[in-house]
Structures are given as structure tokens and as C-alpha cells.
Design an enzyme around this catalytic site. Structure first.
Site, PDB file in Angstrom:
ATOM      1  NE  ARG A 125     -51.744 -25.444  33.789  1.00 13.55           N
ATOM      2  CZ  ARG A 125     -51.280 -25.849  32.606  1.00 13.55           C
ATOM      3  NH1 ARG A 125     -50.356 -26.784  32.542  1.00 13.55           N
ATOM      4  NH2 ARG A 125     -51.776 -25.346  31.494  1.00 13.55           N
ATOM      5  NE  ARG A 170     -54.240 -24.396  26.429  1.00 11.42           N
ATOM      6  CZ  ARG A 170     -53.774 -24.455  27.680  1.00 11.42           C
ATOM      7  NH1 ARG A 170     -54.591 -24.250  28.693  1.00 11.42           N
ATOM      8  NH2 ARG A 170     -52.518 -24.712  27.898  1.00 11.42           N
TER       9      ARG A 170
END
Ligand code: AMP
Length: 219
Positions: A125, A170
Site C-alpha cells: 500500500r 495492528r
């Protein structure tokens, strides 16, 4: 109208949000984007959030709730919430705050996807530090490699928290705290729209629209 979009990092929340806001004329409120702009502006909140964000941990509830309640009020209560709530405390406070303003959540959209797939997605990303638009080096390429389509000569960057070890943290935070939010919503009687998020982006959008429209016509 208030739509809550749930799902782990990398599930495609940002991409789908942009489409939902266009279709239903809502404001996109991404807690992560708001925090990143607070950091970039060097505000007190940004400074407090920095350490948590860089290590992939959740920013304390009190800070986030205050920030998002303000953002929802500014949006006139018509919004898609992306990345918020992430804990049961945040979810309960959000319900209370909306009720105080005679508002409520219309739909909870839960993007469901495997960790192994999102890990791969997130490492590819890239995002624009100016407008926040998100690209992918394989599946969502910008027109000119490495540069934002909208901001033209603005180079795309990899977010520091999109690095592999931080991603693991995360995802762990998501499974520890945020998956309980789905349980909270089920118990509180909110209709949860489950969407398989490992497919073509357009197909996922179509399914989200269909399910949200189904809710509004069922009323
Ligand atoms: P995101 O872009 O949504 O993945 O968020 C990036 C980072 O911001 C997260 O890893 C957290 O450190 C922080 N953050 C964003 N939203 C929240 C939230 N609702 N509660 C706590 N921390 C958050």
C-alpha cells in the site's frame, strides 16, 4: 445517516468509504486520517497520539472519543465512520452521543478478511501524504508510478505503520479489541452487514450498496 465501517487494517475500508460517501452523500470520517493530519499539524493531540500510532497500538479511548464526537458534530451527523469505534468503550460512547443528538447508527458494515491476505495487501500500500488517497503497487496503481493522481507531482509514501512488524501489532490490536465491537453491536441490536472483503473492489462495493439499500427499503 450514520454508517459504521468495521474491518481489520487493509480490509479496504478507505477505498469502500470513498464510494459509500459518494453514493449516500455522507462525510468520510477516518479516525486514522484525522490523527495523521493532527500529527502533521503538530497539535497537542497529534503529539499525544504519535507514539501509539508508530508502534501500532491503539490511541487511548478518551482522546479518540473527544476527537470523533467533534468531527461527527461538524459533519452534521451524516457520515461514514472509518476506523472508529475500535473498542467497546468507544462503541458505547458513540451510541450515547448519537442518542443525545437524536441520531443513531443506520448500518454497521463489517468487512471480513483473513490476516494473511491483509498482510500482503498492506505491504504494497502507498498513500498520498497530502490528500490521503490510497494506492497499491499491484492492484490499484496510480496513473504515474509513485505519484498521486490528484496531487500530481506529490510522491506517494509508505506509511511507517504499514511496515511488516507494525502490521502484526495492528492486527493483534484489532483481534484483541476491535472484534469485540462486532459482539457489542450484535448485543445492542444493531444490524450487522457482513461482507467478504477478499474479492474484486467493484463487486464488494456493489454488495455493500445492495445491503445498505435493503436496510433502508425494509424500514
Ligand atoms: P488507521 O489508519 O485507521 O489504521 O489508524 C492508524 C492508527 O491510528 C492506528 O494504528 C491507531 O494507532 C490510531 N487509531 C485510529 N483510529 C483509532 C481508534 N478508533 N482508536 C484508537 N486508536 C486509533
Amino acid at each position: 445517516m450514520v454508517i459504521v465501517l468495521l474491518g481489520p487494517p487493509g480490509a479496504g475500508k478507505g477505498t469502500q468509504c470513498k464510494r459509500i460517501i459518494d453514493k449516500f452523500k455522507l462525510k468520510h470520517l477516518s479516525s486514522g486520517d484525522i490523527l495523521r493530519s493532527e500529527r502533521a499539524a503538530g497539535t497537542e493531540l497529534g503529539k499525544k497520539a504519535q507514539g501509539f500510532m508508530d508502534s501500532g497500538k491503539l490511541v487511548p479511548d478518551g482522546l479518540i472519543i473527544e476527537m470523533m464526537v467533534g468531527a461527527i458534530a461538524k459533519a452534521g451527523g451524516n457520515c461514514v465512520l472509518d476506523g472508529f469505534p475500535r473498542t467497546v468503550v468507544q462503541a458505547a460512547e458513540l451510541d450515547k452521543e448519537l442518542a443525545r443528538n437524536e441520531n443513531k447508527i443506520d448500518a454497521v458494515v463489517d468487512l471480513v478478511i483473513d490476516d494473511s491476505i491483509v498482510e500482503k495487501r498492506i505491504t504494497g500500500r502507498r498513500s498520498c501524504p497530502v490528500c490521503g488517497d490510497v494506492y497499491h503497487i499491484d492492484s490499484l496503481k496510480p496513473k504515474v508510478e509513485g505519484f498521486c493522481d490528484k496531487c500530481k507531482d506529490q510522491p506517494l509514501v509508505q506509511r511507517p505503520d504499514d511496515k511488516p512488524d507494525v502490521i502484526k501489532q495492528r492486527l493483534a490490536a484489532y483481534h484483541q479489541q476491535t472484534s469485540a465491537v462486532v459482539g457489542y453491536y450484535a448485543q445492542a441490536g444493531h444490524k450487522i452487514l457482513n461482507i467478504e472483503a477478499d474479492g474484486a473492489i467493484d463487486d464488494i462495493t456493489a454488495e455493500i450498496f445492495e445491503k445498505i439499500n435493503g436496510l433502508t427499503t425494509a424500514r
